[in-house]
Design a protein around this motif. Structure first.
Motif, mmCIF file in Angstrom:
data_model
loop_
_atom_site.group_PDB
_atom_site.id
_atom_site.type_symbol
_atom_site.label_atom_id
_atom_site.label_comp_id
_atom_site.label_asym_id
_atom_site.label_seq_id
_atom_site.Cartn_x
_atom_site.Cartn_y
_atom_site.Cartn_z
ATOM 1 N N SER A 54 68.069 166.132 52.862
ATOM 2 C CA SER A 54 69.127 165.055 53.099
ATOM 3 C C SER A 54 70.355 165.935 52.651
ATOM 4 O O SER A 54 70.405 166.459 51.674
ATOM 5 C CB SER A 54 69.094 163.672 52.460
ATOM 6 O OG SER A 54 67.835 162.995 52.799
ATOM 7 N N ILE A 55 71.239 165.786 53.500
ATOM 8 C CA ILE A 55 72.377 166.736 53.329
ATOM 9 C C ILE A 55 73.600 165.662 53.679
ATOM 10 O O ILE A 55 73.758 165.009 54.656
ATOM 11 C CB ILE A 55 72.735 167.786 54.312
ATOM 12 C CG1 ILE A 55 71.457 168.899 54.369
ATOM 13 C CG2 ILE A 55 74.143 168.677 53.956
ATOM 14 C CD1 ILE A 55 71.611 169.952 55.461
ATOM 15 N N LYS A 56 74.402 165.761 52.491
ATOM 16 C CA LYS A 56 75.881 164.989 52.684
ATOM 17 C C LYS A 56 76.809 165.775 52.906
ATOM 18 O O LYS A 56 77.301 166.658 52.428
ATOM 19 C CB LYS A 56 76.125 164.167 51.247
ATOM 20 C CG LYS A 56 77.394 163.375 51.334
ATOM 21 C CD LYS A 56 77.620 162.846 49.852
ATOM 22 C CE LYS A 56 79.031 161.799 50.153
ATOM 23 N NZ LYS A 56 79.340 161.048 48.807
ATOM 24 N N LEU A 57 77.326 165.742 54.249
ATOM 25 C CA LEU A 57 78.340 166.159 54.853
ATOM 26 C C LEU A 57 79.747 165.923 54.411
ATOM 27 O O LEU A 57 79.888 164.703 54.929
ATOM 28 C CB LEU A 57 78.304 166.470 56.320
ATOM 29 C CG LEU A 57 76.962 167.051 56.907
ATOM 30 C CD1 LEU A 57 77.125 167.136 58.547
ATOM 31 C CD2 LEU A 57 76.600 168.371 56.375
ATOM 32 N N CYS A 58 80.616 166.603 53.711
ATOM 33 C CA CYS A 58 81.857 166.190 53.039
ATOM 34 C C CYS A 58 82.840 166.715 53.936
ATOM 35 O O CYS A 58 82.895 167.995 53.778
ATOM 36 C CB CYS A 58 81.991 166.492 51.433
ATOM 37 S SG CYS A 58 80.618 165.757 50.432
#
Length: 203
Positions: A54-58
């Protein structure tokens, strides 16, 4: 439960190149032909699942007007991904990528992913810059090269999938250019065949 990795992504480029439209198309699946210019920056996030991670793209969408140019270094600081956007119908927006890149390259995270994105692919009949010239610049700075149309949605998902692939360290044939983070780059119309980029290690 999968670990949540965070990727700081900064979009840079001239005003009217379509940075905001790209982000809005990706995040909200929408497009506004009359969107207002970004003032300073806009911050959006999206959590995606990619390769069992899971990647949180900021995502930092920055202003491209001249008066905000000096702020680019602040937004680029420690960014793991830098997306340089130009309008394929505008020569100036492409040649100005040289200036954008050289002003922020020393502020990015180590081994940051660089992507050059030619936006407004729906106007390909008005393309102003030869593809080989863009590929040459991408090769020099060790960047990915992609095409998008925020208006039609073409290439938007693929762009972020490729960014996630690089961020998670999947195998890649691309290798880092020796020019990267060392030389100021001036654009030269030289033909090339391959865009090379260094593989990113897993975090």
């Amino acid at each position: 439960m999968t670990d949540l990795n965070q990727a700081k992504i900064v979009l840079l480029g001239d005003a009217n190149s379509g940075k905001t439209s790209i982000v809005q198309r990706y995040i909200n699946k929408s497009y506004n032909d009359h969107s207002s210019p970004t003032i300073g920056s806009t911050y959006l996030t999206k959590i995606v699942d990619f390769d069992k991670k899971s990647i949180k793209l900021c995502i930092w969408d920055t202003a491209g007007q001249e008066r905000y140019y000096s702020l680019a270094q602040n937004y680029a600081r420690e960014a793991q991904v830098c997306v340089l956007v130009y309008d394929i119908t505008s020569k100036d927006s492409f040649y100005n990528l040289d200036r954008w890149y050289n002003s922020i390259k020393d502020y990015l995270a180590e081994n940051a992913i660089i992507a050059i994105v030619g936006n407004k692919h729906d106007l390909i009949n008005k393309e102003a810059v030869p593809i080989e010239e863009v590929k040459n610049f991408a090769q020099i700075i060790g960047a990915l090269y992609m095409r998008t149309s925020a208006k039609s949605g073409i290439g938007i998902e693929d762009m972020f999938i490729e960014i996630c692939r690089e961020f998670t360290g999947n195998p890649s044939i691309r290798k880092m250019s020796t020019y990267r983070f060392t030389n100021s780059v001036k654009l030269e119309p030289v033909k090339t065949q391959v865009i090379k980029k260094k593989k990113r290690c897993c975090k």
